[in-house]
Design an enzyme around this catalytic site. Structure first.
Site, short mmCIF file in Angstrom:
data_model
loop_
_atom_site.label_atom_id
_atom_site.label_comp_id
_atom_site.label_asym_id
_atom_site.label_seq_id
_atom_site.Cartn_x
_atom_site.Cartn_y
_atom_site.Cartn_z
N ASP A 1 -0.02 -7.47 1.46
CA ASP A 1 0.50 -6.12 1.65
C ASP A 1 2.03 -6.09 1.61
O ASP A 1 2.67 -5.40 2.41
CB ASP A 1 0.00 -5.51 2.96
CG ASP A 1 0.01 -3.99 2.93
OD1 ASP A 1 0.30 -3.42 1.86
OD2 ASP A 1 -0.25 -3.37 3.98
N GLY B 1 3.55 6.72 8.17
CA GLY B 1 4.90 6.82 7.62
C GLY B 1 5.78 5.66 8.02
O GLY B 1 6.82 5.41 7.40
N ASN B 2 5.39 4.90 9.06
CA ASN B 2 6.13 3.69 9.45
C ASN B 2 5.82 2.52 8.52
O ASN B 2 6.52 1.49 8.57
CB ASN B 2 5.78 3.27 10.87
CG ASN B 2 6.65 3.91 11.93
OD1 ASN B 2 6.17 4.68 12.76
ND2 ASN B 2 7.93 3.62 11.91
N SER B 3 4.79 2.62 7.71
CA SER B 3 4.40 1.51 6.83
C SER B 3 5.59 0.99 6.03
O SER B 3 6.27 1.75 5.34
CB SER B 3 3.32 1.96 5.85
OG SER B 3 2.05 1.83 6.40
N LEU C 1 -10.31 -20.68 -1.35
CA LEU C 1 -11.35 -21.64 -0.98
C LEU C 1 -12.73 -21.17 -1.42
O LEU C 1 -13.54 -21.96 -1.88
CB LEU C 1 -11.31 -21.88 0.53
CG LEU C 1 -12.31 -22.86 1.12
CD1 LEU C 1 -12.18 -24.23 0.46
CD2 LEU C 1 -12.10 -22.98 2.62
N GLY C 2 -13.01 -19.89 -1.23
CA GLY C 2 -14.27 -19.33 -1.71
C GLY C 2 -15.45 -19.51 -0.77
O GLY C 2 -16.53 -19.93 -1.20
N HIS D 1 0.81 -1.22 0.00
CA HIS D 1 0.00 0.00 0.00
C HIS D 1 0.85 1.27 0.00
O HIS D 1 0.33 2.36 -0.20
CB HIS D 1 -1.00 0.00 1.16
CG HIS D 1 -0.43 0.27 2.52
ND1 HIS D 1 -0.20 -0.73 3.44
CD2 HIS D 1 -0.09 1.41 3.14
CE1 HIS D 1 0.25 -0.21 4.56
NE2 HIS D 1 0.34 1.10 4.40
#
Length: 405
Positions: free
Chosen positions: A156, A231-233, A291-292, A124
């Site tokens: 992610d 901002g740490n992402s 799996l759905g 992201h």
């Protein structure tokens, strides 16, 4: 209301529903903070001194030692490989709880994975970006253009590639499966654009499920109280030996989109991130089994309402995706709603009690089993239907791009 958020330096994100599990808390990125600067452009802050003359004053003796602390040593050893990332034109895939899809400049963190110039960060941070710049080490280092090798919104995780390393040292990777609650950890990143910021804490909990940018569940996430903020992402969560055990990805906040740290942060486990990074480096893509179906845990209250024997555990199947793997294998979803403790629950569907012959306690175990499998593999689900137990074999498919697909 509690809300789980990612934390970029700009406001992006998405409100999502997991592909394997019932509706989850909203996922979204938090807007970056604004730091006031003086006329000369220098950042300023006002500190309140402690009254050391008063009764019960909090005082701390000044150390005469020049030796760095353990945290300081880890910081010194790791800082050259910590990345400040700026991405132009980042976009969301789905609307966030704070508005529709947005484009803009995002700032985040990352770290050098190897001597080839691969940098690991959150998807992201760079998803949809037109241009990405990376600066390794201190603010005096020159930013360099980065190529997006690949992104995997389902976990992610993203990998960037840069050519100029300027003597930066890759960070060593640990084993997130060996982490225990109470272990000391530190986080390094660029909260609110303040690069090379280090904070410390402990592992608060294990085996959390968090929501990915495209709505699926990321299992085995690490929960920490180390302060992490917008901002740490993408930055590393390191253990007491300086090895990376997770990628800081989300925080939980009771505030709005501008909310910051309240001592509950989540990191994608490095064992998951490393596996995905290897796939992205090799092919530019990552595959996930599918799996759905959606559902939830069989609680004692729900078991009592369904007249099931005391102590029965498992995962209730709420909905089955039409023409998905579970549907093709004959699994059945709920046929009606049941009110339990004031909440509406899909009832009447299959109860999954074991996966591949191993008893399960809830839906998290189903998610973990699917995450550990590959598309095309078969898993065996033991289900309770109309009071009788039976085994259903399901050939897993390839996960759609979004949980709503």
């Amino acid at each position: 209301m509690r809300k789980v958020r990612g934390f970029l330096g700009s406001a992006i994100g998405g409100g999502l529903v997991g592909g394997l599990v019932v509706a989850v808390l909203g996922y979204g990125a938090i807007a970056t903070g604004v730091i006031d600067a003086g006329d000369d452009g220098a950042t300023t802050a006002t500190l309140t001194p402690v009254d050391d003359a008063g009764s019960g004053a909090n005082t701390r003796p000044v150390s005469n030692s020049n030796a760095p602390t353990r945290v300081g040593q880890i910081y010194e050893n790791s800082s050259s490989g910590i990345a400040f990332i700026q991405a132009e034109g980042v976009s969301t895939q789905q609307p966030s709880p704070f508005g529709g899809p947005q484009r803009g400049t995002a700032t985040g963190s990352g770290f050098l994975l190897d001597d080839s110039g691969n940098v690991l960060t959150n998807a992201h941070v760079v998803e949809g970006a037109r241009e990405v710049e990376v600066r390794l080490g201190s603010a005096e280092s020159d930013p360099v253009q980065a190529k997006v090798v690949g992104t995997d919104p389902s976990t992610d995780v993203a990998v960037l590639k840069i050519d100029a390393l300027d003597g930066a040292t890759p960070l060593s990777l640990g084993d997130s499966g060996a982490v225990a609650v109470g272990d000391e950890v530190i986080a390094i990143g660029s909260p609110f654009g303040l690069d090379q910021t280090v904070t410390a804490g402990i592992i608060s909990a294990l085996d959390r499920n968090i929501t990915s940018p495209n709505g699926y569940q990321i299992s085995d996430a690490l929960q920490t109280d180390a302060p992490i903020n917008p901002g740490n992402s993408g930055g590393p969560l390191l253990d007491a030996n300086g090895a990376v055990i997770g990628i800081n990805s989300q925080i939980e906040s009771s505030g709005g989109a501008e909310g910051g740290n309240v001592g509950i942060g989540f990191a994608v486990p490095i064992n998951t991130a490393k596996q995905i990074a290897d796939e992205l480096i090799a092919t530019g893509e990552a595959e996930h089994a599918y799996l759905g179906l959606s559902g939830g845990d069989l609680t004692p209250e729900l078991a009592d309402a369904l007249s099931l024997p005391s102590g029965t555990e498992g995962a209730i199947v709420g909905e089955v995706t039409p023409n998905g793997p579970a549907d093709k294998a004959g699994l059945e979803g709920g046929s009606g709603r049941l009110s339990v403790d004031g909440q509406q629950v899909e009832a009447g569907g299959d109860l999954i009690t074991a996966v591949n012959g191993k008893d399960i306690s809830g839906f998290d175990d189903v998610i973990a089993a699917v995450d550990a499998s590959n598309p095309g593999e078969e898993i065996e689900l033991t289900v309770l239907r109309d009071g009788e137990s039976q085994t259903v074999s399901v050939e897993l498919g390839e996960r759609p791009k979004g949980a709503a697909s």
